[in-house]
Every structure is written in structure tokens, then in C-alpha cells.
Design a protein around this motif. Sequence first.
Motif, PDB file in Angstrom:
ATOM      1  N   ARG A   1       0.831  -1.204   0.000  1.00  0.00           N
ATOM      2  CA  ARG A   1       0.000   0.000   0.000  1.00  0.00           C
ATOM      3  C   ARG A   1       0.869   1.259   0.000  1.00  0.00           C
TER       4      ARG A   1
ATOM      5  N   GLN B   1       2.244   1.744  -3.530  1.00  0.00           N
ATOM      6  CA  GLN B   1       1.241   2.270  -4.455  1.00  0.00           C
ATOM      7  C   GLN B   1       0.997   3.754  -4.234  1.00  0.00           C
TER       8      GLN B   1
ATOM      9  N   LYS C   1       3.924   5.823  -5.482  1.00  0.00           N
ATOM     10  CA  LYS C   1       3.905   5.913  -6.948  1.00  0.00           C
ATOM     11  C   LYS C   1       2.939   6.999  -7.392  1.00  0.00           C
TER      12      LYS C   1
END
Length: 216
Positions: free
Chosen positions: A206, A209, A212
Amino acid sequence: MKTLKRFVLVGGPASGKGTQARYLAQAFGLHTLSTGALLRQEIEACSDLGRQAQSFMDRAMLVPDEVVNDIVRGWLSNNDETPWLLDGYPRTVAQAETLDSFMRERGLGVDVVVWLDVARELIEARMLKRKECTKCGLITRDGESVCPDCGSEMRVRADDNLEAFARRWQDYESLTVPVANYYAAKGMAVRVRVTEEGEPEEVSLRISQKLKEFAE
């Protein structure tokens, strides 16, 4: 896409910062500064800073800003070109402002702040199970008696009890949450909420992500 080289990791006591610090260090090639580890080094060396820090840590109290700031400034001064992660610093808004000022003087700045926002009930359950390596500081929740990293003895931390935890949680809410909000107001915080127990790898995914998305 932004290049992320200078990280700050914040979270409550026993929120999993140590585990996620190791993940971030490996994933982004970061050199980790753990204020806890630096303080332990000062204590073991019986330095003036170490003796000051010990008197507060023995009472499960936060080490004063001026002591921590001096230690961190010394480390950062030698790591201008090194991608790094600060784990456990800044712990107060005053420390965050000191860090920002110091970095500006060097023409640098923090790139991103990862905020582990873990529910108190979950942390209390974790805290009662965890142990810390007496040498390298690795923290686990699996009940090992020997450190899986360096082979040294694992022990229950002296401040891992409900009374001490309540004080530390109060410090977190009154001092550290404002730090996270300080960086959030600047658009620099990546907040990861954890309300149920799961594998550390799930939290790492998590975080990856969200970073990113943040860098895009």
C-alpha cells in the motif's frame, strides 16, 4: 515524475515503523537514520548526550528536542548526497521546523513524509507481543528469543506495558500527529491507514502504491 530521495517516516508507538523503514530502505536504496539507534549509541558510549537521553528514556519520556536535534544535525551534515530515511524524527513540530531550516541552509529539502496511521487498539495488541534485539534493535512480534538478523538476545522492552504505552500514545497524539499534519498541509504527506491486523507486506504494498501516485 518526482525523484524521491529524502524520506521522513512517522507513526505511533509500535505502529510498524521499523519494519516499513527496512522496506523503504531496500525499495528506494535509502540510508536509514533511526534516532532511537543513535541515542542508544550515545548511551553505550556514556557521552553527555547519552546520559541526558537515558534519564528521560528510563521514565518512558521523550528526549528533549535540543538533544535530538544536535544528534540529527551531525548525521545529516555528513550525508548531503546520500538518499536517506529519517525514522523517529522529527517527532515534534519544533523538530520539523528545525529540520526544514537546516535543510534550506544546505539547499536541500525533505521529498516525502510517509505517515503510518495505525489504530490504537491494534497497536496495543501488537505492543504486548513484541520483543527488541539487545544489539541491533530489530523489533519482532513472533516471540523469538534470538534475533533473526544478528543472533543476539531478544527481550521485552522495559516500556512495553499498558501504563507506559498510554503515556507514549498521549505524546504521539499531542506531538507527532501535528507533525504529520504540518507536512500534510504542505502537500508532502502520504498517509497509510491501518485498522486491521495483516501481513507487513500488505502495508508495504500500500505504501508503494501511494508513493507511486505521489511521485506522478
